[in-house]
Motif scaffolding. Structure first.
Motif, PDB file in Angstrom:
ATOM      1  N   MET A   1       0.846  -1.180   0.000  1.00  0.00           N
ATOM      2  CA  MET A   1       0.000   0.000   0.000  1.00  0.00           C
ATOM      3  C   MET A   1       0.890   1.241   0.000  1.00  0.00           C
ATOM      4  N   THR A   2       0.640   2.161  -0.918  1.00  0.00           N
ATOM      5  CA  THR A   2       1.445   3.374  -0.982  1.00  0.00           C
ATOM      6  C   THR A   2       0.877   4.428  -0.045  1.00  0.00           C
ATOM      7  N   LYS A   3       1.776   5.196   0.518  1.00  0.00           N
ATOM      8  CA  LYS A   3       1.367   6.250   1.441  1.00  0.00           C
ATOM      9  C   LYS A   3       0.795   7.410   0.657  1.00  0.00           C
ATOM     10  N   LYS A   4      -0.318   7.950   1.172  1.00  0.00           N
ATOM     11  CA  LYS A   4      -0.957   9.085   0.526  1.00  0.00           C
ATOM     12  C   LYS A   4      -0.335  10.377   1.049  1.00  0.00           C
ATOM     13  N   TYR A   5       0.163  11.204   0.158  1.00  0.00           N
ATOM     14  CA  TYR A   5       0.764  12.473   0.561  1.00  0.00           C
ATOM     15  C   TYR A   5      -0.249  13.593   0.365  1.00  0.00           C
ATOM     16  N   LEU A   6      -0.412  14.391   1.405  1.00  0.00           N
ATOM     17  CA  LEU A   6      -1.376  15.480   1.374  1.00  0.00           C
ATOM     18  C   LEU A   6      -0.640  16.813   1.301  1.00  0.00           C
ATOM     19  N   PRO A   7      -1.273  17.808   0.694  1.00  0.00           N
ATOM     20  CA  PRO A   7      -0.651  19.136   0.651  1.00  0.00           C
ATOM     21  C   PRO A   7      -0.724  19.807   2.022  1.00  0.00           C
ATOM     22  N   ILE A   8      -0.007  20.904   2.164  1.00  0.00           N
ATOM     23  CA  ILE A   8      -0.102  21.714   3.384  1.00  0.00           C
ATOM     24  C   ILE A   8      -1.559  22.149   3.549  1.00  0.00           C
ATOM     25  N   LEU A   9      -2.050  22.078   4.764  1.00  0.00           N
ATOM     26  CA  LEU A   9      -3.429  22.446   5.057  1.00  0.00           C
ATOM     27  C   LEU A   9      -3.465  23.841   5.665  1.00  0.00           C
ATOM     28  N   GLN A  10      -4.634  24.490   5.599  1.00  0.00           N
ATOM     29  CA  GLN A  10      -4.767  25.805   6.204  1.00  0.00           C
ATOM     30  C   GLN A  10      -6.100  25.923   6.921  1.00  0.00           C
ATOM     31  N   VAL A  11      -6.033  26.354   8.169  1.00  0.00           N
ATOM     32  CA  VAL A  11      -7.220  26.658   8.966  1.00  0.00           C
ATOM     33  C   VAL A  11      -7.036  28.089   9.468  1.00  0.00           C
ATOM     34  N   GLY A  12      -7.864  28.987   8.991  1.00  0.00           N
ATOM     35  CA  GLY A  12      -7.698  30.399   9.331  1.00  0.00           C
ATOM     36  C   GLY A  12      -6.340  30.886   8.861  1.00  0.00           C
ATOM     37  N   ASP A  13      -5.586  31.509   9.747  1.00  0.00           N
ATOM     38  CA  ASP A  13      -4.255  32.009   9.417  1.00  0.00           C
ATOM     39  C   ASP A  13      -3.156  31.017   9.788  1.00  0.00           C
ATOM     40  N   VAL A  14      -3.524  29.754   9.948  1.00  0.00           N
ATOM     41  CA  VAL A  14      -2.578  28.734  10.396  1.00  0.00           C
ATOM     42  C   VAL A  14      -2.364  27.687   9.308  1.00  0.00           C
ATOM     43  N   LEU A  15      -1.116  27.525   8.890  1.00  0.00           N
ATOM     44  CA  LEU A  15      -0.733  26.472   7.951  1.00  0.00           C
ATOM     45  C   LEU A  15      -0.335  25.251   8.761  1.00  0.00           C
ATOM     46  N   LEU A  16      -0.837  24.076   8.358  1.00  0.00           N
ATOM     47  CA  LEU A  16      -0.562  22.863   9.117  1.00  0.00           C
ATOM     48  C   LEU A  16       0.050  21.786   8.240  1.00  0.00           C
ATOM     49  N   SER A  17       1.029  21.113   8.786  1.00  0.00           N
ATOM     50  CA  SER A  17       1.534  19.908   8.150  1.00  0.00           C
ATOM     51  C   SER A  17       0.431  18.852   8.244  1.00  0.00           C
ATOM     52  N   PRO A  18       0.142  18.141   7.167  1.00  0.00           N
ATOM     53  CA  PRO A  18      -0.901  17.112   7.218  1.00  0.00           C
ATOM     54  C   PRO A  18      -0.596  16.005   8.235  1.00  0.00           C
ATOM     55  N   ASP A  19       0.675  15.848   8.616  1.00  0.00           N
ATOM     56  CA  ASP A  19       1.037  14.834   9.611  1.00  0.00           C
ATOM     57  C   ASP A  19       0.308  15.046  10.937  1.00  0.00           C
ATOM     58  N   ILE A  20      -0.080  16.279  11.223  1.00  0.00           N
ATOM     59  CA  ILE A  20      -0.779  16.580  12.467  1.00  0.00           C
ATOM     60  C   ILE A  20      -2.125  15.845  12.513  1.00  0.00           C
ATOM     61  N   ILE A  21      -2.667  15.569  11.332  1.00  0.00           N
ATOM     62  CA  ILE A  21      -3.924  14.827  11.240  1.00  0.00           C
ATOM     63  C   ILE A  21      -3.674  13.340  11.015  1.00  0.00           C
ATOM     64  N   THR A  22      -2.685  13.005  10.204  1.00  0.00           N
ATOM     65  CA  THR A  22      -2.506  11.611   9.797  1.00  0.00           C
ATOM     66  C   THR A  22      -1.671  10.760  10.747  1.00  0.00           C
ATOM     67  N   GLU A  23      -0.769  11.399  11.521  1.00  0.00           N
ATOM     68  CA  GLU A  23       0.099  10.635  12.413  1.00  0.00           C
ATOM     69  C   GLU A  23      -0.555  10.435  13.781  1.00  0.00           C
ATOM     70  N   ARG A  24      -0.128   9.392  14.489  1.00  0.00           N
ATOM     71  CA  ARG A  24      -0.667   9.056  15.804  1.00  0.00           C
ATOM     72  C   ARG A  24       0.375   9.340  16.884  1.00  0.00           C
ATOM     73  N   PHE A  25      -0.106   9.799  18.063  1.00  0.00           N
ATOM     74  CA  PHE A  25       0.824  10.199  19.130  1.00  0.00           C
ATOM     75  C   PHE A  25       0.089  10.253  20.458  1.00  0.00           C
ATOM     76  N   CYS A  26       0.742   9.770  21.505  1.00  0.00           N
ATOM     77  CA  CYS A  26       0.222   9.904  22.866  1.00  0.00           C
ATOM     78  C   CYS A  26       1.394   9.735  23.826  1.00  0.00           C
ATOM     79  N   CYS A  27       1.739  10.783  24.558  1.00  0.00           N
ATOM     80  CA  CYS A  27       2.866  10.701  25.479  1.00  0.00           C
ATOM     81  C   CYS A  27       2.733   9.489  26.395  1.00  0.00           C
ATOM     82  N   ASP A  28       3.861   8.837  26.634  1.00  0.00           N
ATOM     83  CA  ASP A  28       3.906   7.662  27.504  1.00  0.00           C
ATOM     84  C   ASP A  28       4.998   7.907  28.540  1.00  0.00           C
TER      85      ASP A  28
END
Length: 197
Positions: free
Chosen positions: A1-28
């Motif tokens: 399965m190939t990884k889907k690459y997304l463009p830079i996202l924008q919410v209001g005046d904030v540009l976001l790396s798509p990894d903020i949505i696609t990657e998983r994270f929880c401090c341990d």
């Protein structure tokens, strides 16, 4: 399965790396023991307003700090400009943030510890710490950029995030709302829901 690459996202005046949505994270904390407050070559990024709040909090947390940290604060203050000219918290011995304290072999933030205990009411810790693993960059045209920072010391957090299927932006819901507001976060959630992974 190939990884889907997304463009830079924008919410209001904030540009976001798509990894903020696609990657998983929880401090341990049980696995990493708070190593992010120790590793690295500079302190946590801080604003001038945060420096003032930290200076107001120093007396409250002073006895929680190591003698070395107290000496650094006495000599250069709670923050300094790093090699890029950005303001960061002062560090001890080229690595530990001056506000680290240790409990049961785990590194904690003395500021956050005091806040959780009710000894500080207005300030918990720098927003850059609360937002980690997101790093913020301010651009001259009023835009703010948010990037997901990959760091090998957080491998346990990535593992736990995958186990819980917890996206970075959901893990950081509270800090993101504190930084950008409820409406902004709702727009981010709507954008995330529209992205097919």
């Amino acid at each position: 399965m190939t990884k889907k690459y997304l463009p830079i996202l924008q919410v209001g005046d904030v540009l976001l790396s798509p990894d903020i949505i696609t990657e998983r994270f929880c401090c341990d904390l049980d696995a990493c023991h708070g190593i992010c407050c120790v590793e690295g070559d500079a302190g946590a990024p801080v604003t001038l307003d945060e420096i003032a709040q930290i200076e107001d909090a120093v007396d409250t947390v002073w006895n929680d700090l190591s003698a070395q940290a107290q000496a650094v604060i006495d000599k250069q203050g709670v923050a300094y400009p790093d090699r890029d000219g950005d303001l960061v918290t002062s560090i001890v011995g080229g690595k530990d943030c001056v506000f680290t304290c240790y409990e049961d072999g785990c590194c904690l933030c003395a500021l956050e510890k005091a806040w959780r205990a009710g000894r500080l009411t207005d300030f918990c810790k720098p927003i850059s710490c609360a937002l980690y693993p997101i790093r913020e960059k301010t651009f001259g045209n009023g835009l703010v950029g948010l990037n997901y920072n990959r760091w090998d010391v957080c491998r346990d957090a990535v593992k736990k995030g995958k186990e819980l299927d917890l996206p970075v932006y959901k893990f950081l819901k509270g800090p993101l709302i504190k930084r950008f507001g409820e409406e902004w976060y709702k727009e981010l959630e709507e954008m995330a829901a529209s992205i097919e992974l």
